[in-house]
Design an enzyme around this catalytic site. Structure first.
Site, short mmCIF file in Angstrom:
data_model
loop_
_atom_site.label_atom_id
_atom_site.label_comp_id
_atom_site.label_asym_id
_atom_site.label_seq_id
_atom_site.Cartn_x
_atom_site.Cartn_y
_atom_site.Cartn_z
N MET A 30 0.64 -1.14 0.22
CA MET A 30 -0.31 -0.22 -0.28
C MET A 30 0.66 0.96 -0.12
O MET A 30 0.31 1.94 0.65
CB MET A 30 -0.79 -0.12 1.55
CG MET A 30 -1.40 -1.15 1.54
SD MET A 30 -3.62 -1.14 2.21
CE MET A 30 -2.28 -0.75 3.61
N GLY A 31 2.42 1.55 -0.32
CA GLY A 31 3.01 1.93 -0.46
C GLY A 31 3.48 2.78 1.07
O GLY A 31 3.60 2.61 2.12
N TYR A 32 3.72 3.85 1.15
CA TYR A 32 4.96 5.01 1.95
C TYR A 32 5.59 3.93 2.80
O TYR A 32 5.56 3.20 3.81
CB TYR A 32 3.66 4.82 3.20
CG TYR A 32 4.09 6.20 3.93
CD1 TYR A 32 4.10 7.78 2.90
CD2 TYR A 32 4.89 6.26 5.03
CE1 TYR A 32 4.92 8.91 3.66
CE2 TYR A 32 5.26 7.70 5.68
CZ TYR A 32 5.14 8.43 4.60
OH TYR A 32 5.56 9.93 5.76
N HIS A 37 9.15 -3.58 3.74
CA HIS A 37 8.44 -3.35 1.91
C HIS A 37 10.32 -3.68 1.29
O HIS A 37 10.30 -4.88 0.09
CB HIS A 37 8.34 -1.64 1.24
CG HIS A 37 6.87 -1.76 2.17
ND1 HIS A 37 6.56 0.13 3.41
CD2 HIS A 37 5.89 -2.22 2.42
CE1 HIS A 37 5.72 -0.23 3.69
NE2 HIS A 37 4.50 -1.04 3.14
N ASP A 150 2.37 -8.90 8.57
CA ASP A 150 0.84 -9.46 8.49
C ASP A 150 0.31 -11.17 9.31
O ASP A 150 0.87 -11.19 7.60
CB ASP A 150 0.46 -8.89 7.47
CG ASP A 150 0.56 -7.61 8.00
OD1 ASP A 150 -0.53 -6.31 8.01
OD2 ASP A 150 1.42 -6.98 7.28
N GLN A 153 -2.16 -12.18 7.58
CA GLN A 153 -2.64 -12.41 5.77
C GLN A 153 -1.57 -13.67 5.27
O GLN A 153 -1.98 -13.70 3.82
CB GLN A 153 -2.08 -10.78 5.48
CG GLN A 153 -2.17 -10.04 4.36
CD GLN A 153 -2.01 -9.19 4.27
OE1 GLN A 153 -2.85 -7.80 4.09
NE2 GLN A 153 -0.44 -8.93 3.90
N MET A 184 8.75 -2.09 11.73
CA MET A 184 8.31 -1.20 10.69
C MET A 184 6.86 -1.44 10.42
O MET A 184 6.77 -1.81 10.27
CB MET A 184 9.24 -1.40 9.84
CG MET A 184 11.31 -0.78 10.49
SD MET A 184 11.62 -0.45 9.39
CE MET A 184 13.28 -0.80 10.07
N SER A 186 3.57 1.35 7.68
CA SER A 186 3.79 2.88 7.21
C SER A 186 2.79 3.38 8.17
O SER A 186 2.95 4.52 8.66
CB SER A 186 3.39 2.75 5.83
OG SER A 186 3.88 1.88 4.84
N ARG A 187 2.56 3.26 9.56
CA ARG A 187 1.48 3.20 10.43
C ARG A 187 2.18 4.35 11.79
O ARG A 187 1.73 5.11 12.72
CB ARG A 187 0.53 2.68 10.99
CG ARG A 187 -0.62 2.39 10.09
CD ARG A 187 -2.29 1.50 10.21
NE ARG A 187 -2.95 1.42 9.72
CZ ARG A 187 -3.52 0.26 8.93
NH1 ARG A 187 -2.99 -0.46 8.62
NH2 ARG A 187 -4.63 0.77 7.29
P1 AMP Z 1 1.11 -2.62 3.41
O1 AMP Z 1 1.39 -1.31 2.40
O2 AMP Z 1 1.10 -2.24 5.14
O3 AMP Z 1 0.07 -3.75 3.09
O4 AMP Z 1 2.96 -4.10 3.69
C1 AMP Z 1 2.90 -5.09 2.31
C2 AMP Z 1 3.81 -5.68 2.94
O5 AMP Z 1 5.27 -5.12 3.42
C3 AMP Z 1 2.63 -6.55 3.37
O6 AMP Z 1 3.54 -8.42 3.21
C4 AMP Z 1 3.74 -6.70 4.84
O7 AMP Z 1 3.32 -7.48 5.79
C5 AMP Z 1 5.14 -6.27 4.52
N1 AMP Z 1 5.60 -5.65 5.55
C6 AMP Z 1 4.97 -4.69 6.04
N2 AMP Z 1 5.86 -4.53 7.64
C7 AMP Z 1 6.55 -5.14 7.35
C8 AMP Z 1 7.86 -5.13 8.17
N3 AMP Z 1 8.05 -4.29 9.20
N4 AMP Z 1 8.57 -6.07 7.79
C9 AMP Z 1 8.63 -7.18 7.11
N5 AMP Z 1 7.30 -7.05 5.86
C10 AMP Z 1 6.42 -6.15 6.43
#
Ligand code: AMP
Length: 281
Positions: A30-32, A37, A150, A153, A184, A186-187
Protein backbone atom coordinates in the site's frame (compact mmCIF):
# COMPACT_ATOMS: atom_id res chain seq x y z
CA UNK A 1 11.74 1.27 -13.77
CA UNK A 2 8.39 1.51 -15.50
CA UNK A 3 5.46 3.17 -13.75
CA UNK A 4 2.13 1.70 -14.84
CA UNK A 5 -1.26 3.06 -13.83
CA UNK A 6 -3.43 0.78 -15.95
CA UNK A 7 -3.96 -2.98 -16.11
CA UNK A 8 -3.16 -2.83 -19.81
CA UNK A 9 0.23 -1.19 -19.25
CA UNK A 10 1.35 -3.62 -16.55
CA UNK A 11 -0.06 -6.51 -18.61
CA UNK A 12 2.15 -5.48 -21.53
CA UNK A 13 5.20 -5.04 -19.28
CA UNK A 14 4.76 -8.53 -17.82
CA UNK A 15 4.06 -10.08 -21.22
CA UNK A 16 7.25 -8.58 -22.66
CA UNK A 17 9.30 -9.92 -19.75
CA UNK A 18 7.76 -13.36 -20.08
CA UNK A 19 8.31 -13.42 -23.83
CA UNK A 20 12.08 -13.38 -23.21
CA UNK A 21 11.83 -16.11 -20.57
CA UNK A 22 12.01 -13.96 -17.44
CA UNK A 23 10.42 -14.99 -14.15
CA UNK A 24 8.23 -12.47 -12.35
CA UNK A 25 8.09 -11.66 -8.63
CA UNK A 26 5.22 -9.60 -7.22
CA UNK A 27 5.36 -7.53 -4.04
CA UNK A 28 1.89 -6.22 -3.14
CA UNK A 29 1.98 -3.05 -1.01
CA UNK A 30 0.00 0.00 0.00
CA UNK A 31 3.04 2.26 -0.40
CA UNK A 32 4.76 4.67 1.99
CA UNK A 33 7.76 2.40 1.90
CA UNK A 34 10.08 1.54 4.77
CA UNK A 35 12.87 -1.01 5.18
CA UNK A 36 10.28 -3.81 5.59
CA UNK A 37 8.91 -3.19 2.10
CA UNK A 38 12.44 -2.87 0.70
CA UNK A 39 13.47 -6.20 2.22
CA UNK A 40 10.60 -7.88 0.32
CA UNK A 41 11.66 -6.17 -2.91
CA UNK A 42 15.33 -7.13 -2.44
CA UNK A 43 14.44 -10.76 -1.76
CA UNK A 44 12.10 -10.79 -4.76
CA UNK A 45 14.94 -9.43 -6.89
CA UNK A 46 17.21 -12.24 -5.67
CA UNK A 47 14.67 -14.93 -6.47
CA UNK A 48 13.08 -13.59 -9.68
CA UNK A 49 14.36 -11.94 -12.87
CA UNK A 50 11.85 -9.09 -12.80
CA UNK A 51 10.13 -7.53 -9.78
CA UNK A 52 6.72 -5.88 -9.98
CA UNK A 53 5.61 -3.87 -6.96
CA UNK A 54 1.94 -3.01 -6.70
CA UNK A 55 1.21 0.20 -4.83
CA UNK A 56 -2.47 0.51 -4.10
CA UNK A 57 -4.31 1.65 -0.99
CA UNK A 58 -7.17 -0.80 -1.42
CA UNK A 59 -10.41 0.77 -0.14
CA UNK A 60 -12.05 -2.66 0.07
CA UNK A 61 -9.88 -3.68 3.04
CA UNK A 62 -10.64 -0.58 5.14
CA UNK A 63 -13.66 -0.38 7.44
CA UNK A 64 -15.91 2.72 7.30
CA UNK A 65 -14.32 4.15 10.46
CA UNK A 66 -10.72 3.29 9.55
CA UNK A 67 -7.85 5.40 8.24
CA UNK A 68 -8.32 5.08 4.46
CA UNK A 69 -8.43 8.87 4.01
CA UNK A 70 -5.40 9.54 6.21
CA UNK A 71 -3.28 6.58 5.10
CA UNK A 72 0.20 8.07 4.46
CA UNK A 73 1.17 8.48 0.83
CA UNK A 74 4.31 9.70 -0.97
CA UNK A 75 4.35 8.36 -4.49
CA UNK A 76 7.53 10.09 -5.71
CA UNK A 77 9.55 8.96 -2.69
CA UNK A 78 8.19 5.41 -3.06
CA UNK A 79 9.18 5.32 -6.74
CA UNK A 80 12.72 6.50 -5.91
CA UNK A 81 13.06 3.84 -3.18
CA UNK A 82 11.75 1.05 -5.40
CA UNK A 83 14.06 2.13 -8.23
CA UNK A 84 17.04 2.05 -5.85
CA UNK A 85 16.54 -1.67 -5.17
CA UNK A 86 16.11 -2.63 -8.83
CA UNK A 87 12.33 -2.95 -9.13
CA UNK A 88 11.28 -3.42 -12.77
CA UNK A 89 7.81 -1.91 -12.62
CA UNK A 90 5.45 -0.20 -10.21
CA UNK A 91 1.77 -0.91 -10.72
CA UNK A 92 -0.21 1.94 -9.15
CA UNK A 93 -3.79 1.73 -10.35
CA UNK A 94 -6.63 4.09 -9.42
CA UNK A 95 -9.86 2.90 -7.86
CA UNK A 96 -11.78 3.06 -11.14
CA UNK A 97 -9.19 0.75 -12.70
CA UNK A 98 -9.47 -1.85 -9.92
CA UNK A 99 -13.17 -1.52 -9.09
CA UNK A 100 -15.00 0.00 -12.06
CA UNK A 101 -18.69 0.86 -11.70
CA UNK A 102 -20.71 -2.30 -11.26
CA UNK A 103 -17.81 -4.28 -9.79
CA UNK A 104 -19.33 -7.15 -7.83
CA UNK A 105 -16.95 -10.09 -7.34
CA UNK A 106 -15.18 -10.99 -4.10
CA UNK A 107 -12.84 -13.68 -2.82
CA UNK A 108 -13.35 -14.95 0.70
CA UNK A 109 -11.39 -17.47 2.77
CA UNK A 110 -13.62 -18.81 5.55
CA UNK A 111 -12.64 -19.84 9.09
CA UNK A 112 -9.16 -18.46 9.70
CA UNK A 113 -10.39 -14.97 8.72
CA UNK A 114 -12.81 -14.90 11.68
CA UNK A 115 -10.16 -14.44 14.37
CA UNK A 116 -7.45 -11.95 15.38
CA UNK A 117 -7.62 -8.97 12.99
CA UNK A 118 -10.71 -10.48 11.33
CA UNK A 119 -12.66 -9.95 14.55
CA UNK A 120 -11.69 -6.34 15.08
CA UNK A 121 -11.74 -5.48 11.36
CA UNK A 122 -14.79 -7.18 9.83
CA UNK A 123 -14.49 -7.47 6.04
CA UNK A 124 -10.78 -6.59 6.10
CA UNK A 125 -9.50 -9.96 4.87
CA UNK A 126 -12.21 -10.22 2.23
CA UNK A 127 -10.82 -6.96 0.86
CA UNK A 128 -7.26 -8.28 1.05
CA UNK A 129 -7.95 -11.63 -0.63
CA UNK A 130 -10.04 -9.95 -3.33
CA UNK A 131 -7.35 -7.43 -4.26
CA UNK A 132 -4.52 -9.98 -4.03
CA UNK A 133 -6.46 -12.42 -6.25
CA UNK A 134 -6.95 -9.61 -8.76
CA UNK A 135 -3.25 -8.71 -8.62
CA UNK A 136 -2.32 -12.37 -9.17
CA UNK A 137 -4.58 -12.46 -12.24
CA UNK A 138 -3.24 -9.17 -13.59
CA UNK A 139 0.49 -9.85 -13.04
CA UNK A 140 0.54 -13.68 -13.06
CA UNK A 141 3.71 -13.79 -10.93
CA UNK A 142 5.82 -16.91 -10.39
CA UNK A 143 6.32 -15.86 -6.78
CA UNK A 144 4.58 -13.35 -4.54
CA UNK A 145 6.26 -11.88 -1.44
CA UNK A 146 4.58 -11.04 1.86
CA UNK A 147 5.81 -9.99 5.31
CA UNK A 148 5.51 -12.01 8.50
CA UNK A 149 4.51 -8.66 10.08
CA UNK A 150 1.00 -9.39 8.78
CA UNK A 151 1.17 -13.05 9.81
CA UNK A 152 -2.54 -13.77 9.55
CA UNK A 153 -2.65 -12.19 6.10
CA UNK A 154 0.22 -14.40 4.90
CA UNK A 155 -1.50 -17.54 6.26
CA UNK A 156 -4.80 -16.57 4.62
CA UNK A 157 -3.15 -15.89 1.26
CA UNK A 158 -1.35 -19.22 1.34
CA UNK A 159 -4.69 -20.90 2.05
CA UNK A 160 -6.41 -19.00 -0.77
CA UNK A 161 -3.68 -20.03 -3.22
CA UNK A 162 -3.93 -23.67 -2.14
CA UNK A 163 -7.73 -23.80 -2.04
CA UNK A 164 -8.24 -22.04 -5.38
CA UNK A 165 -5.26 -23.63 -7.19
CA UNK A 166 -3.70 -20.26 -7.93
CA UNK A 167 -0.32 -20.08 -9.63
CA UNK A 168 2.18 -18.16 -7.54
CA UNK A 169 4.40 -19.57 -4.85
CA UNK A 170 3.96 -17.53 -1.66
CA UNK A 171 7.15 -16.42 0.07
CA UNK A 172 6.82 -15.00 3.59
CA UNK A 173 9.73 -12.94 4.92
CA UNK A 174 10.78 -11.89 8.45
CA UNK A 175 9.62 -8.77 10.28
CA UNK A 176 11.95 -5.78 9.92
CA UNK A 177 12.23 -3.74 13.10
CA UNK A 178 13.50 -0.37 14.25
CA UNK A 179 16.62 -0.40 16.47
CA UNK A 180 14.42 -0.46 19.61
CA UNK A 181 12.40 -3.42 18.33
CA UNK A 182 9.27 -1.67 17.08
CA UNK A 183 8.04 -3.47 13.95
CA UNK A 184 8.32 -1.15 10.98
CA UNK A 185 4.94 0.01 9.71
CA UNK A 186 3.69 2.81 7.50
CA UNK A 187 1.32 3.62 10.38
CA UNK A 188 4.19 4.35 12.83
CA UNK A 189 4.19 7.94 11.50
CA UNK A 190 0.84 8.47 13.26
CA UNK A 191 2.44 7.96 16.69
CA UNK A 192 3.05 10.96 18.94
CA UNK A 193 6.48 11.25 20.54
CA UNK A 194 5.25 9.69 23.78
CA UNK A 195 3.43 6.88 22.00
CA UNK A 196 6.51 6.17 19.89
CA UNK A 197 8.58 5.92 23.07
CA UNK A 198 6.07 3.48 24.59
CA UNK A 199 5.49 1.34 21.48
CA UNK A 200 8.57 -0.97 21.78
CA UNK A 201 6.77 -2.58 24.75
CA UNK A 202 5.03 -4.74 22.15
CA UNK A 203 8.27 -6.35 21.00
CA UNK A 204 9.57 -6.58 24.57
CA UNK A 205 6.42 -8.48 25.60
CA UNK A 206 6.88 -10.88 22.68
CA UNK A 207 10.57 -11.42 23.52
CA UNK A 208 9.60 -12.17 27.12
CA UNK A 209 7.05 -14.67 25.76
CA UNK A 210 9.74 -16.33 23.64
CA UNK A 211 12.08 -16.50 26.62
CA UNK A 212 9.40 -17.97 28.87
CA UNK A 213 8.70 -20.66 26.26
CA UNK A 214 12.42 -21.35 25.92
CA UNK A 215 12.54 -21.67 29.70
CA UNK A 216 9.89 -24.40 29.57
CA UNK A 217 6.62 -22.51 30.20
CA UNK A 218 3.75 -24.23 28.32
CA UNK A 219 0.69 -22.77 30.06
CA UNK A 220 -0.95 -20.72 27.29
CA UNK A 221 -3.26 -18.81 29.65
CA UNK A 222 -0.29 -17.72 31.77
CA UNK A 223 1.86 -16.81 28.76
CA UNK A 224 -0.99 -14.73 27.39
CA UNK A 225 -1.63 -13.05 30.74
CA UNK A 226 2.05 -12.11 31.05
CA UNK A 227 2.14 -10.51 27.58
CA UNK A 228 -0.99 -8.49 28.38
CA UNK A 229 0.36 -7.41 31.76
CA UNK A 230 3.60 -6.13 30.30
CA UNK A 231 1.78 -4.21 27.55
CA UNK A 232 -0.65 -2.64 30.04
CA UNK A 233 2.31 -1.35 32.06
CA UNK A 234 2.85 1.19 29.24
CA UNK A 235 0.92 4.45 29.46
CA UNK A 236 -2.18 5.08 27.34
CA UNK A 237 -2.46 1.70 25.65
CA UNK A 238 -5.60 -0.22 24.81
CA UNK A 239 -5.35 -3.90 23.94
CA UNK A 240 -7.37 -4.95 20.92
CA UNK A 241 -6.27 -8.59 21.24
CA UNK A 242 -3.44 -10.76 22.52
CA UNK A 243 -3.79 -14.36 21.34
CA UNK A 244 -1.63 -17.46 21.24
CA UNK A 245 -2.74 -19.76 18.42
CA UNK A 246 -1.49 -22.77 16.46
CA UNK A 247 0.12 -22.17 13.06
CA UNK A 248 -1.23 -22.40 10.39
CA UNK A 249 -4.65 -23.54 11.71
CA UNK A 250 -5.00 -20.58 14.11
CA UNK A 251 -6.67 -22.75 16.76
CA UNK A 252 -6.30 -21.97 20.48
CA UNK A 253 -4.18 -24.63 22.25
CA UNK A 254 -4.43 -25.29 26.02
CA UNK A 255 -0.77 -26.07 26.30
CA UNK A 256 1.87 -24.86 23.94
CA UNK A 257 2.83 -27.56 21.42
CA UNK A 258 4.19 -27.57 17.88
CA UNK A 259 4.31 -24.27 16.02
CA UNK A 260 2.43 -21.42 17.70
CA UNK A 261 2.12 -17.69 17.20
CA UNK A 262 1.66 -14.99 19.80
CA UNK A 263 -0.18 -12.26 17.91
CA UNK A 264 -1.28 -8.91 19.20
CA UNK A 265 -3.00 -5.71 18.18
CA UNK A 266 -2.73 -2.72 20.47
CA UNK A 267 -3.99 0.85 20.18
CA UNK A 268 -1.81 3.79 21.10
CA UNK A 269 -4.44 6.51 21.00
CA UNK A 270 -5.99 6.29 17.52
CA UNK A 271 -3.11 4.25 16.11
CA UNK A 272 -3.52 0.49 16.01
CA UNK A 273 -0.27 -1.49 15.82
CA UNK A 274 0.15 -5.23 15.27
CA UNK A 275 3.07 -7.52 15.97
CA UNK A 276 3.72 -11.22 16.47
CA UNK A 277 6.26 -13.88 17.40
CA UNK A 278 6.32 -17.49 16.24
CA UNK A 279 7.73 -20.20 18.51
CA UNK A 280 8.16 -23.91 17.91
CA UNK A 281 8.42 -26.48 20.70
P1 AMP B 1 1.59 -2.78 3.50
O1 AMP B 1 2.08 -1.74 2.54
O2 AMP B 1 1.56 -2.34 4.91
O3 AMP B 1 0.31 -3.42 3.04
O4 AMP B 1 2.67 -3.94 3.47
C1 AMP B 1 3.05 -4.55 2.26
C2 AMP B 1 3.82 -5.79 2.55
O5 AMP B 1 4.96 -5.48 3.34
C3 AMP B 1 3.01 -6.82 3.37
O6 AMP B 1 3.28 -8.13 2.89
C4 AMP B 1 3.53 -6.62 4.75
O7 AMP B 1 3.43 -7.79 5.57
C5 AMP B 1 4.99 -6.29 4.49
N1 AMP B 1 5.55 -5.58 5.63
C6 AMP B 1 5.00 -4.52 6.29
N2 AMP B 1 5.76 -4.16 7.34
C7 AMP B 1 6.81 -5.05 7.37
C8 AMP B 1 7.93 -5.21 8.21
N3 AMP B 1 8.15 -4.43 9.28
N4 AMP B 1 8.80 -6.22 7.93
C9 AMP B 1 8.58 -7.04 6.88
N5 AMP B 1 7.54 -6.92 6.03
C10 AMP B 1 6.66 -5.95 6.27
Amino acid sequence: MQVCHTIREIGEFVQNARAVGKTIGLVPTMGYFHAGHLSLMREAKKMCDVVVVSLYVNPLQFGPKEDLGEYPRDFERDCAMARSVGVGAIFAPGNAEMYPAGYNSFVEVAGITDKLCGLSRPGHFRGVTTVVAKLFNIVRPDQAFFGQKDAQQAIIIEKMVRDLNMGPEIVTLPIMREADGLAMSSRNVYLTENQRRAAPVLYRSLCAFREAVAGGERDVAKLRRDIKEMILSAPGVQIDYVEILSVPGLEPPDTLTGKCIAALAVRFGKTRLIDNMVVEV
